[in-house]
Scaffold this motif. Structure first.
Motif, PDB file in Angstrom:
ATOM      1  N   GLU A 223     -14.142  57.998 -27.428  1.00 18.94           N
ATOM      2  CA  GLU A 223     -12.764  57.699 -27.848  1.00 18.94           C
ATOM      3  C   GLU A 223     -12.052  56.834 -26.804  1.00 18.94           C
ATOM      4  N   HIS A 224     -11.257  55.869 -27.296  1.00 22.00           N
ATOM      5  CA  HIS A 224     -10.492  54.952 -26.431  1.00 22.00           C
ATOM      6  C   HIS A 224     -11.415  54.165 -25.502  1.00 22.00           C
TER       7      HIS A 224
ATOM      8  N   ASP B 210     -12.608  51.771 -30.851  1.00 18.95           N
ATOM      9  CA  ASP B 210     -11.335  51.085 -30.604  1.00 18.95           C
ATOM     10  C   ASP B 210     -10.252  51.953 -31.226  1.00 18.95           C
ATOM     11  N   THR B 211      -9.940  53.049 -30.556  1.00 20.43           N
ATOM     12  CA  THR B 211      -9.106  54.094 -31.132  1.00 20.43           C
ATOM     13  C   THR B 211      -7.696  53.620 -31.421  1.00 20.43           C
ATOM     14  N   ASN B 212      -7.129  52.795 -30.552  1.00 19.38           N
ATOM     15  CA  ASN B 212      -5.777  52.291 -30.773  1.00 19.38           C
ATOM     16  C   ASN B 212      -5.758  51.033 -31.633  1.00 19.38           C
ATOM     17  N   GLY B 213      -6.934  50.498 -31.948  1.00 19.56           N
ATOM     18  CA  GLY B 213      -7.020  49.353 -32.850  1.00 19.56           C
ATOM     19  C   GLY B 213      -6.468  48.061 -32.298  1.00 19.56           C
ATOM     20  N   GLY B 214      -6.473  47.915 -30.977  1.00 20.79           N
ATOM     21  CA  GLY B 214      -5.844  46.733 -30.397  1.00 20.79           C
ATOM     22  C   GLY B 214      -6.768  45.609 -30.013  1.00 20.79           C
TER      23      GLY B 214
ATOM     24  N   ALA C  28     -15.300  62.469 -27.546  1.00 19.15           N
ATOM     25  CA  ALA C  28     -15.038  62.708 -26.125  1.00 19.15           C
ATOM     26  C   ALA C  28     -14.188  61.575 -25.573  1.00 19.15           C
ATOM     27  N   LYS C  29     -13.294  61.889 -24.676  1.00 17.09           N
ATOM     28  CA  LYS C  29     -12.462  60.874 -24.040  1.00 17.09           C
ATOM     29  C   LYS C  29     -13.323  59.977 -23.152  1.00 17.09           C
ATOM     30  N   ALA C  30     -13.129  58.671 -23.301  1.00 15.14           N
ATOM     31  CA  ALA C  30     -13.884  57.724 -22.473  1.00 15.14           C
ATOM     32  C   ALA C  30     -12.944  56.801 -21.709  1.00 15.14           C
ATOM     33  N   ASP C  31     -11.723  57.280 -21.497  1.00 18.82           N
ATOM     34  CA  ASP C  31     -10.700  56.520 -20.788  1.00 18.82           C
ATOM     35  C   ASP C  31     -10.187  57.408 -19.665  1.00 18.82           C
ATOM     36  N   LEU C  32     -10.264  56.945 -18.425  1.00 14.91           N
ATOM     37  CA  LEU C  32      -9.848  57.736 -17.272  1.00 14.91           C
ATOM     38  C   LEU C  32      -8.436  58.287 -17.435  1.00 14.91           C
ATOM     39  N   ARG C  33      -7.538  57.478 -17.971  1.00 14.36           N
ATOM     40  CA  ARG C  33      -6.154  57.926 -18.129  1.00 14.36           C
ATOM     41  C   ARG C  33      -6.055  59.106 -19.083  1.00 14.36           C
ATOM     42  N   HIS C  34      -6.826  59.076 -20.167  1.00 13.15           N
ATOM     43  CA  HIS C  34      -6.820  60.191 -21.122  1.00 13.15           C
ATOM     44  C   HIS C  34      -7.473  61.432 -20.515  1.00 13.15           C
ATOM     45  N   ILE C  35      -8.524  61.213 -19.739  1.00  7.91           N
ATOM     46  CA  ILE C  35      -9.198  62.352 -19.091  1.00  7.91           C
ATOM     47  C   ILE C  35      -8.228  63.067 -18.153  1.00  7.91           C
ATOM     48  N   GLU C  36      -7.520  62.300 -17.342  1.00 11.19           N
ATOM     49  CA  GLU C  36      -6.646  62.905 -16.340  1.00 11.19           C
ATOM     50  C   GLU C  36      -5.330  63.403 -16.933  1.00 11.19           C
ATOM     51  N   ARG C  37      -4.778  62.654 -17.913  1.00 10.68           N
ATOM     52  CA  ARG C  37      -3.439  63.004 -18.409  1.00 10.68           C
ATOM     53  C   ARG C  37      -3.466  63.885 -19.654  1.00 10.68           C
ATOM     54  N   ALA C  38      -4.439  63.663 -20.543  1.00  7.38           N
ATOM     55  CA  ALA C  38      -4.498  64.456 -21.776  1.00  7.38           C
ATOM     56  C   ALA C  38      -5.362  65.703 -21.587  1.00  7.38           C
ATOM     57  N   LEU C  39      -6.586  65.510 -21.068  1.00  9.96           N
ATOM     58  CA  LEU C  39      -7.468  66.661 -20.835  1.00  9.96           C
ATOM     59  C   LEU C  39      -7.081  67.435 -19.564  1.00  9.96           C
ATOM     60  N   ARG C  40      -6.493  66.710 -18.617  1.00 14.16           N
ATOM     61  CA  ARG C  40      -6.095  67.314 -17.333  1.00 14.16           C
ATOM     62  C   ARG C  40      -7.292  67.910 -16.584  1.00 14.16           C
TER      63      ARG C  40
END
Length: 540
Positions: free
Chosen positions: A158-159, A190-194, A117-129
């Motif tokens: 995720e993220h 740490d999905t992006n590994g950063g 599940a997306k755990a990043d606001l940006r992914h929720i709004e931009r990817a999941l919409r």
């Protein structure tokens, strides 16, 4: 197949060693597992004793669906691990019981399900919409439905770390939605590994203190910190760690199962494997590399063939006193072994230890040892390399021991009179090499001629033809690998060729080296050493 927790591991369900080689690891460029491969990988991981094996994404990938179907029919009997199916939460605008992807997770018949599940606001709004309320509803509805169907559920957030930095309240709401609905473990990804270890550990500690949830960790290796990040998370309270075999995975890969496990067992004293499991780490690592069709990483921590290899003479001097002075653990504890490499850097201690390893006693033979050190350094300066050619080094040491004792070295199985190789470019365009050898063997002068697809192949064929009637063991000996390297030439000189030959008799393998300005002669020298080494074997 109905067990939902690890079996026969000392820590039981208190700590999860979770493997995702078959899902996340399979995303590595160059890896393609068949369903049969996946079953073989799962069996090896179970032999090692991991607690959970994530088999893939049923319903999304046909091979993964086939894998779970075959596992359910009895082709996968797990002794230690629980099988896990991976998938996503329901889509927006529907219900979990009507979502085909969620239904496919149930159809896989795995006792444990990991949801992403997306755990990043940006992914929720931009990817999941969708908005945060709907994203959390997607999580809670799916977890509640699957637990109601008797499945144990983990959540991969995720993220998470990037999302927590951007909007911590959103990331925590996603965790709370899953936990309230019945998810057992909330895995911070740490999905992006950063991430770096100190910052990641601080976030894990903070989240644990704020929520009291059972936390897991999943790290990618884009900063080369996946192993360190995983161990740091465990040190501050994560009790579930996700890894892949040999660090396989997308981009730079994932946290390496064998390095993480090695650290947990040997550094933190955590019994995350069944009794005796740690000693299987090296064997299983290499076996899984074979299935993936990827050469094992020789410099991999704990399980690489060079992990406990020592080259410098200073190291060897200390190792001679106590091997643990230059090894951070006892190599057999992880199924590996210590090796001493002999190069131009080698000193007396290195060569004495290596001789002991090869069965040549140089202790108490100072003259032979001195001569051997001098000879190795001279040959290495001319382009020879003995660190990967133990058989040639053993022959050199035996000759020096015999010479220092005024004894004749062991007689080779044959003596060369001459050889000749010609290249024949025929009218039809076919290129064939022809070799003729003249040798003395068992009191006979033998001449043999053979053809091959190259000069070395032809020479090998002619030599075999000449020797086979007199050396019964020769039929069992074959070339396993042939490596050629053109060495940088010194100003004003011709290039030098180094050949490494790996030979096998079906039971053992040995490597020899030859160096010369002519590739055929370099190959001949390595070939002769290979046969001489075999002739000295008690079974020859």
């Amino acid at each position: 197949m109905t067990r939902t927790e690890p079996a026969e591991t000392p820590l039981g369900d208190a700590f999860h060693l979770y493997d995702t080689t078959l899902r996340d690891g399979a995303q590595r460029e160059g890896i393609t597992y068949s369903a049969t491969d996946k079953l073989a990988v799962a069996r090896l991981l179970d032999e090692l004793g991991v607690g959970f094996i994530e088999g893939g994404w049923p319903g999304a990938l046909p091979k993964d669906t086939e894998f779970f179907a075959r596992a359910a029919k009895g082709e996968l009997e797990l002794k230690h691990a629980a099988l896990v199916a991976f998938g996503s939460t329901r889509k927006a605008g529907t219900t979990a019981d009507r979502d085909p992807q969620v239904r496919a997770l149930l159809d896989a018949a795995a006792p444990v399900i990991t949801l992403v599940a997306k755990a990043d606001l940006r992914h929720i709004e931009r990817a999941l919409r969708v908005d945060v309320d709907e994203a959390c509803a997607m999580v809670s509805d799916t977890v509640r439905f699957l637990t109601g169907e008797g499945r144990r559920v983990f959540l991969d957030a995720e993220h998470f770390f990037d999302g927590y930095t951007h909007s911590p309240e959103t990331s925590l709401r996603v965790l709370d939605a899953a936990a309230t609905a019945g998810a057992d473990v909330l895995v911070l990804c740490d999905t992006n590994g950063g991430q770096l270890p100190l910052g990641l550990a601080e976030t894990v500690r903070e989240v644990k203190e704020k929520t009291g949830f059972r936390l897991g960790i999943h790290c990618q290796d884009d900063t080369s910190c996946a192993v360190a990040n995983s161990v740091a998370a465990v040190q501050v309270g994560a009790t579930h760690v996700q890894c892949t075999a040999n660090g396989y995975g997308e981009r730079a890969g994932n946290a390496d199962l064998f390095a993480v496990t090695g650290n947990l067992v040997t550094k933190l004293g955590m019994e995350v494997l069944p009794t005796g499991g740690a000693a299987e780490l090296t064997r299983v690592s290499h076996a899984l590399a074979e299935i993936a069709n990827i050469a094992p990483d020789t410099h991999q921590a704990y399980v690489g063939s060079s992990a406990f290899a020592h080259k410098a003479g200073l190291h060897a001097s200390a190792i001679k006193v106590d091997p643990l002075l230059y090894n951070h653990i006892d190599p057999p504890s992880v199924g590996n072994s210590m090796r001493v490499l002999v190069t131009e850097m080698a000193g007396r201690a290195s060569l004495e230890l290596k001789g002991r390893e090869l069965g040549v006693d140089l202790a108490g033979r100072p003259e032979a040892l001195t001569n051997a050190v001098r000879k190795v350094k001279l040959l290495e300066s001319e382009g020879w390399s003995f660190e990967a050619a133990d058989a040639s080094l053993e022959l050199l040491l035996r000759r020096e021991v015999a010479g220092a004792a005024d004894e004749e070295p062991a007689a080779p199985p044959f003596e060369l009179e001459s050889y000749r190789v010609v290249l024949d470019h025929r009218s039809d365009g076919e290129v064939v090499s022809e070799a003729t050898v003249k040798v003395h063997v068992s009191g006979h002068r033998v001449i043999a001629t053979a053809e091959g697809n190259g000069p070395v192949h032809a020479l090998d064929a002619a030599l075999r033809q000449a020797l086979s009637p007199h050396l019964p063991w020769l039929d069992t000996v074959e070339l396993a690998d042939y490596k050629v390297r053109i060495l940088p030439s010194h100003p004003g000189t011709d290039a030098v060729t180094r050949v490494l030959l790996e030979t096998t008799d079906g039971l053992h393998e040995w490597t020899t080296v030859g160096v010369h300005g002519n590739i055929v002669e370099a190959s001949w020298l390595a070939m002769c050493d290979a046969l001489v080494h075999k002739s000295l074997s008690p079974l020859a």
